[in-house]
Design a protein around this motif. Structure first.
Motif, PDB file in Angstrom:
ATOM      1  N   CYS A   1     -45.074  -1.987  30.223  1.00 37.19           N
ATOM      2  CA  CYS A   1     -43.967  -1.550  31.071  1.00 37.19           C
ATOM      3  C   CYS A   1     -42.679  -2.262  30.634  1.00 37.19           C
ATOM      4  O   CYS A   1     -42.724  -3.417  30.192  1.00 37.19           O
ATOM      5  CB  CYS A   1     -44.258  -1.873  32.533  1.00 37.19           C
ATOM      6  N   ALA A   2     -41.562  -1.573  30.751  1.00 36.19           N
ATOM      7  CA  ALA A   2     -40.269  -2.183  30.443  1.00 36.19           C
ATOM      8  C   ALA A   2     -40.130  -3.458  31.258  1.00 36.19           C
ATOM      9  O   ALA A   2     -40.433  -3.493  32.446  1.00 36.19           O
ATOM     10  CB  ALA A   2     -39.142  -1.211  30.769  1.00 36.19           C
TER      11      ALA A   2
ATOM     12  N   ASP B   1     -43.080   1.734  28.203  1.00 32.90           N
ATOM     13  CA  ASP B   1     -43.023   2.761  29.244  1.00 32.90           C
ATOM     14  C   ASP B   1     -41.951   2.405  30.271  1.00 32.90           C
ATOM     15  O   ASP B   1     -41.749   1.237  30.595  1.00 32.90           O
ATOM     16  CB  ASP B   1     -44.374   2.884  29.961  1.00 32.90           C
ATOM     17  N   SER B   2     -41.305   3.435  30.791  1.00 29.51           N
ATOM     18  CA  SER B   2     -40.301   3.231  31.839  1.00 29.51           C
ATOM     19  C   SER B   2     -40.973   2.775  33.129  1.00 29.51           C
ATOM     20  O   SER B   2     -42.090   3.171  33.433  1.00 29.51           O
ATOM     21  CB  SER B   2     -39.548   4.534  32.119  1.00 29.51           C
ATOM     22  N   VAL B   3     -40.273   1.953  33.868  1.00 26.27           N
ATOM     23  CA  VAL B   3     -40.749   1.516  35.182  1.00 26.27           C
ATOM     24  C   VAL B   3     -40.137   2.438  36.219  1.00 26.27           C
ATOM     25  O   VAL B   3     -38.931   2.695  36.199  1.00 26.27           O
ATOM     26  CB  VAL B   3     -40.346   0.051  35.459  1.00 26.27           C
ATOM     27  N   PHE B   4     -40.976   2.952  37.109  1.00 27.14           N
ATOM     28  CA  PHE B   4     -40.498   3.867  38.144  1.00 27.14           C
ATOM     29  C   PHE B   4     -40.127   3.098  39.406  1.00 27.14           C
ATOM     30  O   PHE B   4     -40.730   2.083  39.724  1.00 27.14           O
ATOM     31  CB  PHE B   4     -41.577   4.903  38.471  1.00 27.14           C
TER      32      PHE B   4
ATOM     33  N   THR C   1     -36.828   7.707  42.505  1.00 23.85           N
ATOM     34  CA  THR C   1     -37.455   8.443  41.398  1.00 23.85           C
ATOM     35  C   THR C   1     -38.362   9.516  41.972  1.00 23.85           C
ATOM     36  O   THR C   1     -39.277   9.211  42.742  1.00 23.85           O
ATOM     37  CB  THR C   1     -38.287   7.501  40.506  1.00 23.85           C
TER      38      THR C   1
ATOM     39  N   CYS D   1     -46.866   2.284  34.862  1.00 23.52           N
ATOM     40  CA  CYS D   1     -45.732   1.555  35.424  1.00 23.52           C
ATOM     41  C   CYS D   1     -45.303   2.182  36.748  1.00 23.52           C
ATOM     42  O   CYS D   1     -44.122   2.260  37.064  1.00 23.52           O
ATOM     43  CB  CYS D   1     -44.577   1.534  34.421  1.00 23.52           C
TER      44      CYS D   1
END
Length: 176
Positions: A33-34, A72-75, A98, A135
């Motif tokens: 995760c970012a 991966d983007s964190v939501f 999100t 994430c």
């Protein structure tokens, strides 16, 4: 091969056979995760890319691990604040930071996020929003639904015209 002369003057031949064993190479794909990090090439890595680590295998030869790292983007599943509602308020679409997650709780549509106070009924209702994945994220809010007020009254007539001794007792139950 090597040709050597012995101490007695005779020739000696030494033949050396070298067996070359190829290194063991493994390829691995990982994602983090970012904002997270992972130890690759002896350093904590936070960027996407290809990283090679060399270790010694059980047979004494090199073992090479090639890691392809993706980020991966964190939501953010934060639900915007919702104040108390009356039971007869119109359905309300809850908003989140999100989109793409799933809702749960009494009075909420699991896919659209529409909260209907008349379906939920009076009381405090826990509403949960979850975004899945590596994430993913979740958030929970409590929505207070106030029951509709009900009125009741008792009247007492005047004892005589002009006495002004009549009364009205009004009782309000429910509401906010």
């Amino acid at each position: 091969s090597d040709l050597l002369t012995s101490s007695t003057g005779c020739d000696s031949v030494i033949i050396t056979n070298v067996l070359v064993i190829s290194p063991i190479v493994n390829s691995v794909s990982l994602s983090i995760c970012a904002g997270d990090s992972i130890l690759l090439e002896g350093v904590w890595q936070t960027s996407a890319g290809s990283y090679d680590d060399t270790t010694i295998a059980a047979n004494g030869c090199d073992s090479i691990i090639i890691t392809t790292l993706s980020i991966d983007s964190v939501f953010d599943a934060s639900i915007d604040f919702v104040t108390g509602l009356c039971q007869n308020n119109a359905p309300l679409t809850l908003t989140v930071t999100t989109t793409g997650g799933t809702w749960s709780g009494t009075g909420i549509d699991s896919t659209t996020g529409v909260f209907d106070p008349s379906v939920a009924g009076g009381g405090t209702h826990e509403i949960v929003y979850i975004i899945g994945g590596n994430c993913g994220s979740s958030d929970t809010v409590d929505i207070e639904v106030y029951v509709l007020p009900s009125l009741s009254f008792i009247t007492t007539d005047e004892s005589c015209e002009g006495e002004n001794d009549g009364a009205i007792d009004l009782t309000v139950v429910g509401g906010a």
